[in-house]
Design a protein around this motif. Structure first.
Motif, mmCIF file in Angstrom:
data_model
loop_
_atom_site.group_PDB
_atom_site.id
_atom_site.type_symbol
_atom_site.label_atom_id
_atom_site.label_comp_id
_atom_site.label_asym_id
_atom_site.label_seq_id
_atom_site.Cartn_x
_atom_site.Cartn_y
_atom_site.Cartn_z
ATOM 1 N N SER A 76 43.965 38.271 36.365
ATOM 2 C CA SER A 76 43.511 37.182 37.234
ATOM 3 C C SER A 76 42.722 37.740 38.422
ATOM 4 O O SER A 76 42.418 37.015 39.368
ATOM 5 C CB SER A 76 44.706 36.365 37.745
ATOM 6 O OG SER A 76 45.582 37.176 38.522
ATOM 7 N N GLY A 77 42.390 39.030 38.384
ATOM 8 C CA GLY A 77 41.666 39.681 39.458
ATOM 9 C C GLY A 77 40.176 39.395 39.439
ATOM 10 O O GLY A 77 39.651 38.713 38.544
ATOM 11 N N TYR A 78 39.470 39.953 40.419
ATOM 12 C CA TYR A 78 38.053 39.647 40.620
ATOM 13 C C TYR A 78 37.189 40.098 39.450
ATOM 14 O O TYR A 78 36.321 39.361 38.978
ATOM 15 C CB TYR A 78 37.564 40.302 41.913
ATOM 16 C CG TYR A 78 36.186 39.858 42.316
ATOM 17 C CD1 TYR A 78 35.990 38.624 42.934
ATOM 18 C CD2 TYR A 78 35.067 40.662 42.061
ATOM 19 C CE1 TYR A 78 34.716 38.213 43.303
ATOM 20 C CE2 TYR A 78 33.791 40.249 42.426
ATOM 21 C CZ TYR A 78 33.627 39.023 43.046
ATOM 22 O OH TYR A 78 32.357 38.613 43.401
ATOM 23 N N GLN A 79 37.413 41.311 38.962
ATOM 24 C CA GLN A 79 36.626 41.783 37.820
ATOM 25 C C GLN A 79 36.889 40.930 36.588
ATOM 26 O O GLN A 79 35.968 40.595 35.847
ATOM 27 C CB GLN A 79 36.961 43.241 37.516
ATOM 28 C CG GLN A 79 36.180 44.260 38.332
ATOM 29 C CD GLN A 79 36.547 45.674 37.923
ATOM 30 O OE1 GLN A 79 37.723 46.034 37.871
ATOM 31 N NE2 GLN A 79 35.561 46.494 37.650
ATOM 32 N N SER A 80 38.129 40.591 36.370
ATOM 33 C CA SER A 80 38.488 39.806 35.193
ATOM 34 C C SER A 80 37.848 38.422 35.215
ATOM 35 O O SER A 80 37.450 37.890 34.182
ATOM 36 C CB SER A 80 40.014 39.656 35.102
ATOM 37 O OG SER A 80 40.628 40.907 34.931
ATOM 38 N N ARG A 81 37.747 37.847 36.384
ATOM 39 C CA ARG A 81 37.249 36.482 36.513
ATOM 40 C C ARG A 81 35.731 36.410 36.642
ATOM 41 O O ARG A 81 35.154 35.331 36.474
ATOM 42 C CB ARG A 81 37.901 35.783 37.706
ATOM 43 C CG ARG A 81 39.395 35.537 37.506
ATOM 44 C CD ARG A 81 39.995 34.722 38.640
ATOM 45 N NE ARG A 81 39.382 33.394 38.744
ATOM 46 C CZ ARG A 81 39.694 32.356 37.982
ATOM 47 N NH1 ARG A 81 40.592 32.483 37.006
ATOM 48 N NH2 ARG A 81 39.103 31.181 38.161
ATOM 49 N N ASN A 82 35.076 37.534 36.914
ATOM 50 C CA ASN A 82 33.649 37.463 37.209
ATOM 51 C C ASN A 82 32.758 38.408 36.417
ATOM 52 O O ASN A 82 31.537 38.265 36.472
ATOM 53 C CB ASN A 82 33.422 37.727 38.705
ATOM 54 C CG ASN A 82 34.021 36.649 39.577
ATOM 55 O OD1 ASN A 82 33.468 35.559 39.717
ATOM 56 N ND2 ASN A 82 35.180 36.939 40.168
ATOM 57 N N TYR A 83 33.324 39.356 35.693
ATOM 58 C CA TYR A 83 32.510 40.386 35.053
ATOM 59 C C TYR A 83 32.782 40.517 33.557
ATOM 60 O O TYR A 83 33.896 40.265 33.093
ATOM 61 C CB TYR A 83 32.756 41.746 35.702
ATOM 62 C CG TYR A 83 32.137 41.911 37.066
ATOM 63 C CD1 TYR A 83 30.898 42.532 37.211
ATOM 64 C CD2 TYR A 83 32.787 41.443 38.199
ATOM 65 C CE1 TYR A 83 30.326 42.686 38.470
ATOM 66 C CE2 TYR A 83 32.227 41.586 39.463
ATOM 67 C CZ TYR A 83 30.994 42.220 39.586
ATOM 68 O OH TYR A 83 30.437 42.359 40.828
#
Length: 214
Positions: free
Chosen positions: A178-185
């Protein structure tokens, strides 16, 4: 005896798909980026769950969910249309629970004897909870990076050791998938064979990959 054997085999398929960080009375699964979940799954669909039935076959029990498939993203070579999803009846055996007639879900899983199996270790999420970049990844991006390797970083320092690796650092902030990389990349392979993180933006979708973008 034969039905018990078939059910045991189906559970092994569920256990072999380690995609989501989860710990429930003995069911433990490895963290995985949503792209890995997509690439390692045989079936990826968006569906609404409209019914369920407990099947008492074998010693463990199976829950059969009836779904209304909205879209198939992966698995056309396995099944033409998904009508039922099978999972263990017990969360302690990695069984997943879906709410009936409430939400559309992204459901990933495996196929055995023309049946689709999923579990807590697969990536199953309410569609409304996915980020725009994740939805874009599921429909377009993730399949472009299935030859890449997303390398997990749990403790610094972390380094990539191969040109096809993308360093995944969400675990450093304890957010995991649910982190930033997971949600955006998404980790996408370039023409030169190198893999790097690709970010989709809501204002205008990028057409090039920037390996140095934060």
């Amino acid at each position: 005896m034969q039905s018990a054997y078939h059910h045991l085999i189906s559970l092994l398929f569920v256990f072999s798909s380690l995609h989501v960080n989860q710990l429930t009375d003995g069911c433990s699964c490895a963290l995985s980026h949503p792209q890995d979940a997509f690439c390692k799954s045989e079936i990826v669909i968006r569906a609404k769950v409209v019914g369920k039935k407990l099947l008492g076959d074998g010693h463990f029990g199976t829950m059969r969910y009836t779904v209304k498939q909205m879209k198939m993203y992966k698995g056309f070579d396995k099944v033409q249309h998904v009508q039922h999803i099978y999972t263990s009846a017990f969360e302690s055996l990695c069984g997943v629970r879906f709410e009936i007639n409430k939400y559309q879900y992204l459901i990933t899983g495996r196929v055995y004897n023309d049946k689709v199996y999923t579990g807590l270790c697969n990536f199953n999420e309410k569609w409304e909870r996915l980020s725009p970049a994740q939805k874009k990844g599921i429909s377009q991006r993730y399949q472009l990076g299935c030859n890449c390797r997303i390398k997990s970083c749990y403790n610094l320092p972390c380094l990539v050791t191969n040109k096809n690796e993308c360093l995944w650092t969400d675990m450093l902030s304890h957010f995991g998938n649910s982190g930033y990389q997971s949600r955006n990349y998404a980790c996408i392979q370039q023409k030169e064979g190198y893999c790097s993180w690709y970010r989709s933006t809501t204002a205008r979708d990028k057409t090039t990959i920037n390996a140095t973008e934060p």
